[in-house]
Design a protein around this motif. Structure first.
Motif, PDB file in Angstrom:
ATOM      1  N   TYR A   1      91.665  12.636  46.326  1.00 20.08           N
ATOM      2  CA  TYR A   1      91.272  13.766  47.164  1.00 20.08           C
ATOM      3  C   TYR A   1      91.451  13.403  48.641  1.00 20.08           C
ATOM      4  CZ  TYR A   1      88.821  15.310  42.917  1.00 20.08           C
ATOM      5  OH  TYR A   1      88.505  15.678  41.641  1.00 20.08           O
ATOM      6  N   ASP A   2      91.969  14.352  49.413  1.00 19.26           N
ATOM      7  CA  ASP A   2      92.006  14.167  50.871  1.00 19.26           C
ATOM      8  C   ASP A   2      90.657  14.539  51.472  1.00 19.26           C
ATOM      9  OD1 ASP A   2      94.669  13.312  50.970  1.00 19.26           O
ATOM     10  OD2 ASP A   2      95.406  15.368  50.984  1.00 19.26           O
ATOM     11  N   THR A   3      90.078  15.632  50.964  1.00 17.68           N
ATOM     12  CA  THR A   3      88.734  16.046  51.361  1.00 17.68           C
ATOM     13  C   THR A   3      87.982  16.490  50.119  1.00 17.68           C
ATOM     14  OG1 THR A   3      89.374  18.357  51.760  1.00 17.68           O
ATOM     15  CG2 THR A   3      89.507  16.829  53.634  1.00 17.68           C
ATOM     16  N   ILE A   4      86.670  16.360  50.166  1.00 16.37           N
ATOM     17  CA  ILE A   4      85.835  16.780  49.051  1.00 16.37           C
ATOM     18  C   ILE A   4      84.439  17.031  49.601  1.00 16.37           C
ATOM     19  CG2 ILE A   4      85.145  14.429  48.397  1.00 16.37           C
ATOM     20  CD1 ILE A   4      85.369  15.351  45.448  1.00 16.37           C
ATOM     21  N   THR A   5      83.680  17.902  48.977  1.00 17.32           N
ATOM     22  CA  THR A   5      82.344  18.203  49.466  1.00 17.32           C
ATOM     23  C   THR A   5      81.309  17.286  48.814  1.00 17.32           C
ATOM     24  OG1 THR A   5      81.813  19.839  47.754  1.00 17.32           O
ATOM     25  CG2 THR A   5      83.001  20.625  49.717  1.00 17.32           C
ATOM     26  N   TYR A   6      80.156  17.183  49.468  1.00 16.46           N
ATOM     27  CA  TYR A   6      79.058  16.412  48.891  1.00 16.46           C
ATOM     28  C   TYR A   6      78.701  16.949  47.507  1.00 16.46           C
ATOM     29  CZ  TYR A   6      78.173  15.431  53.902  1.00 16.46           C
ATOM     30  OH  TYR A   6      78.277  15.090  55.216  1.00 16.46           O
ATOM     31  N   ASP A   7      78.618  18.284  47.394  1.00 14.32           N
ATOM     32  CA  ASP A   7      78.239  18.902  46.120  1.00 14.32           C
ATOM     33  C   ASP A   7      79.205  18.518  45.005  1.00 14.32           C
ATOM     34  OD1 ASP A   7      75.925  20.219  46.928  1.00 14.32           O
ATOM     35  OD2 ASP A   7      77.044  21.943  47.697  1.00 14.32           O
ATOM     36  N   GLU A   8      80.515  18.482  45.326  1.00 14.46           N
ATOM     37  CA  GLU A   8      81.513  18.126  44.318  1.00 14.46           C
ATOM     38  C   GLU A   8      81.376  16.664  43.905  1.00 14.46           C
ATOM     39  OE1 GLU A   8      85.212  21.135  45.412  1.00 14.46           O
ATOM     40  OE2 GLU A   8      84.873  19.353  46.653  1.00 14.46           O
ATOM     41  N   VAL A   9      81.078  15.811  44.870  1.00 17.02           N
ATOM     42  CA  VAL A   9      80.870  14.388  44.559  1.00 17.02           C
ATOM     43  C   VAL A   9      79.699  14.218  43.606  1.00 17.02           C
ATOM     44  CG1 VAL A   9      80.131  12.165  45.525  1.00 17.02           C
ATOM     45  CG2 VAL A   9      81.911  13.500  46.670  1.00 17.02           C
ATOM     46  N   LEU A  10      78.610  14.909  43.894  1.00 16.12           N
ATOM     47  CA  LEU A  10      77.420  14.808  43.050  1.00 16.12           C
ATOM     48  C   LEU A  10      77.649  15.423  41.675  1.00 16.12           C
ATOM     49  CD1 LEU A  10      74.721  15.683  45.738  1.00 16.12           C
ATOM     50  CD2 LEU A  10      75.042  13.444  44.644  1.00 16.12           C
ATOM     51  N   ALA A  11      78.297  16.598  41.646  1.00 16.02           N
ATOM     52  CA  ALA A  11      78.509  17.298  40.368  1.00 16.02           C
ATOM     53  C   ALA A  11      79.435  16.515  39.445  1.00 16.02           C
ATOM     54  CB  ALA A  11      79.068  18.693  40.630  1.00 16.02           C
ATOM     55  N   GLN A  12      80.450  15.850  40.027  1.00 17.26           N
ATOM     56  CA  GLN A  12      81.424  15.120  39.226  1.00 17.26           C
ATOM     57  C   GLN A  12      81.054  13.646  39.042  1.00 17.26           C
ATOM     58  OE1 GLN A  12      85.590  15.883  40.371  1.00 17.26           O
ATOM     59  NE2 GLN A  12      84.882  17.655  41.551  1.00 17.26           N
ATOM     60  N   HIS A  13      79.925  13.243  39.619  1.00 16.09           N
ATOM     61  CA  HIS A  13      79.463  11.848  39.519  1.00 16.09           C
ATOM     62  C   HIS A  13      80.544  10.878  39.996  1.00 16.09           C
ATOM     63  CE1 HIS A  13      75.966  13.252  37.274  1.00 16.09           C
ATOM     64  NE2 HIS A  13      76.784  13.951  36.519  1.00 16.09           N
ATOM     65  N   LEU A  14      81.181  11.214  41.114  1.00 17.31           N
ATOM     66  CA  LEU A  14      82.239  10.366  41.649  1.00 17.31           C
ATOM     67  C   LEU A  14      81.630   9.184  42.395  1.00 17.31           C
ATOM     68  CD1 LEU A  14      84.662  13.142  42.979  1.00 17.31           C
ATOM     69  CD2 LEU A  14      84.776  11.897  40.809  1.00 17.31           C
ATOM     70  N   MET A  15      82.290   8.041  42.269  1.00 12.06           N
ATOM     71  CA  MET A  15      81.749   6.811  42.821  1.00 12.06           C
ATOM     72  C   MET A  15      82.137   6.631  44.289  1.00 12.06           C
ATOM     73  SD  MET A  15      79.909   5.811  40.440  1.00 12.06           S
ATOM     74  CE  MET A  15      79.415   4.233  41.116  1.00 12.06           C
ATOM     75  N   VAL A  16      81.562   7.462  45.140  1.00  9.41           N
ATOM     76  CA  VAL A  16      81.713   7.298  46.585  1.00  9.41           C
ATOM     77  C   VAL A  16      80.579   6.396  47.067  1.00  9.41           C
ATOM     78  CG1 VAL A  16      81.813   8.461  48.813  1.00  9.41           C
ATOM     79  CG2 VAL A  16      82.772   9.568  46.784  1.00  9.41           C
ATOM     80  N   MET A  17      79.372   6.915  46.926  1.00  5.40           N
ATOM     81  CA  MET A  17      78.146   6.156  47.155  1.00  5.40           C
ATOM     82  C   MET A  17      77.209   6.515  46.011  1.00  5.40           C
ATOM     83  SD  MET A  17      77.556   6.816  51.256  1.00  5.40           S
ATOM     84  CE  MET A  17      77.390   8.601  51.089  1.00  5.40           C
ATOM     85  N   ASP A  18      76.061   5.880  45.953  1.00  4.26           N
ATOM     86  CA  ASP A  18      75.113   6.302  44.929  1.00  4.26           C
ATOM     87  C   ASP A  18      74.571   7.685  45.294  1.00  4.26           C
ATOM     88  OD1 ASP A  18      72.367   5.985  46.345  1.00  4.26           O
ATOM     89  OD2 ASP A  18      73.355   4.068  46.694  1.00  4.26           O
ATOM     90  N   SER A  19      73.947   8.356  44.335  1.00  2.00           N
ATOM     91  CA  SER A  19      73.537   9.746  44.536  1.00  2.00           C
ATOM     92  C   SER A  19      72.497   9.885  45.639  1.00  2.00           C
ATOM     93  CB  SER A  19      72.998  10.330  43.224  1.00  2.00           C
ATOM     94  OG  SER A  19      71.900   9.580  42.740  1.00  2.00           O
ATOM     95  N   THR A  20      71.619   8.896  45.799  1.00  2.00           N
ATOM     96  CA  THR A  20      70.620   8.958  46.867  1.00  2.00           C
ATOM     97  C   THR A  20      71.290   8.960  48.231  1.00  2.00           C
ATOM     98  OG1 THR A  20      69.025   7.771  45.495  1.00  2.00           O
ATOM     99  CG2 THR A  20      68.584   7.839  47.854  1.00  2.00           C
ATOM    100  N   ALA A  21      72.269   8.078  48.413  1.00  2.00           N
ATOM    101  CA  ALA A  21      72.988   8.000  49.683  1.00  2.00           C
ATOM    102  C   ALA A  21      73.778   9.280  49.947  1.00  2.00           C
ATOM    103  CB  ALA A  21      73.923   6.789  49.681  1.00  2.00           C
ATOM    104  N   THR A  22      74.428   9.802  48.916  1.00  2.00           N
ATOM    105  CA  THR A  22      75.211  11.029  49.085  1.00  2.00           C
ATOM    106  C   THR A  22      74.319  12.202  49.468  1.00  2.00           C
ATOM    107  OG1 THR A  22      76.822  10.258  47.444  1.00  2.00           O
ATOM    108  CG2 THR A  22      76.825  12.609  47.962  1.00  2.00           C
ATOM    109  N   SER A  23      73.183  12.334  48.797  1.00  2.00           N
ATOM    110  CA  SER A  23      72.249  13.423  49.107  1.00  2.00           C
ATOM    111  C   SER A  23      71.707  13.294  50.528  1.00  2.00           C
ATOM    112  CB  SER A  23      71.085  13.429  48.115  1.00  2.00           C
ATOM    113  OG  SER A  23      71.539  13.680  46.808  1.00  2.00           O
ATOM    114  N   LEU A  24      71.423  12.064  50.948  1.00  2.00           N
ATOM    115  CA  LEU A  24      70.893  11.844  52.287  1.00  2.00           C
ATOM    116  C   LEU A  24      71.921  12.199  53.359  1.00  2.00           C
ATOM    117  CD1 LEU A  24      68.393  10.838  53.826  1.00  2.00           C
ATOM    118  CD2 LEU A  24      69.333   8.518  53.685  1.00  2.00           C
TER     119      LEU A  24
END
Length: 252
Positions: A195-218
């Motif tokens: 992905y070139d760009t992606i939203t926080y919601d998409e990262v959380l919904a797809q459980h993508l390994m960017v950061m852990d869910s706590t960090a992504t939500s914050l």
């Protein structure tokens, strides 16, 4: 603005003025144990610090968070062997060791660096407060945030987002071993799409390994964009600051 090399660079060419750069501990390691780099590879550290110096010369205010995985990973190394809080405490200490090493090398490259820890240990570093960090950044010092959040059960990714929010960073730069966010693990799945760009919601919904869910939500709650890119070429840090399209940006 004039760099040390004598080249004039317009400040308008720099996209971000205050950044939080997150480095994994493994990115600084040398020997390989169970497919993970361990210890400290000072050649790698010098190459990263030289690029940080170039960013600093452009007037960018830089905060750093460094993981501790090259020495100890609390969840992985201590799981089933010791109490989780004790394992996480060891992980916090590992980040302090990395912070002290990187601060030393930054100073060798002509920068004034300060290590601020989330746990008091005044023989080795200063205790973190938001006002102290902000003052040092405005004075042109590179600030390294160590010991995570000071609490067990929180990752250094969460610590990076927390510190980024506290210092009002324009962006969180995640320098990883992978060159962006993929739909699946690109090592295991050759059909994975970057992905070139992606939203926080998409990262959380797809459980993508960017950061852990706590960090992504914050980061989502505080509206801080996250840019993930490969540290294999440290010059990528400079390219990101210039607005070049590298890695993946996670945003609203």
């Amino acid at each position: 603005m004039k760099t040390r090399e004598g080249a004039w660079i317009a400040l308008s060419a720099i996209k971000y003025r205050r950044i939080l750069l997150k480095l994994s501990g493994e990115a600084l390691g040398e020997g390989i144990s169970e497919n993970v780099a361990v210890g400290l590879d000072f050649a790698k550290i010098h190459s990263v610090c030289e690029v940080i110096r170039q960013c600093h010369d452009l007037g960018v205010q830089i905060g750093l968070v460094i993981g501790g995985g090259n020495f100890w990973r609390g969840v992985k190394n201590g799981s089933g062997k010791m109490q989780r809080s004790h394992g996480d405490a060891m992980g916090m200490l590992a980040t302090v060791m990395n912070a002290i090493a990187v601060a030393d090398v930054l100073e060798q490259h002509g920068m004034d660096a300060r290590v601020l820890t989330a746990v008091e240990m005044n023989k080795f570093a200063e205790y973190f407060t938001r006002d102290t960090a902000d003052r040092y950044l405005n004075e042109g010092k590179v600030v390294i945030f160590a010991a995570g959040t000071g609490n067990p059960y929180f990752s250094t990714d969460t610590a990076a987002v927390l510190r980024a929010a506290e210092i009002n960073a324009d962006v969180i730069l995640l320098a990883k071993n992978v060159d962006g966010v993929y739909s699946a693990d690109p090592v295991k799945d050759p059909t994975a799409v970057k992905y070139d760009t992606i939203t926080y919601d998409e990262v959380l919904a797809q459980h993508l390994m960017v950061m852990d869910s706590t960090a992504t939500s914050l980061s989502m709650d505080n509206h801080i964009p996250v840019l993930l890119f490969a540290l294999k070429d440290p010059e990528n840090i400079l390219r990101v600051l210039r607005g070049e399209k590298i890695g993946t940006i996670v945003k609203e």
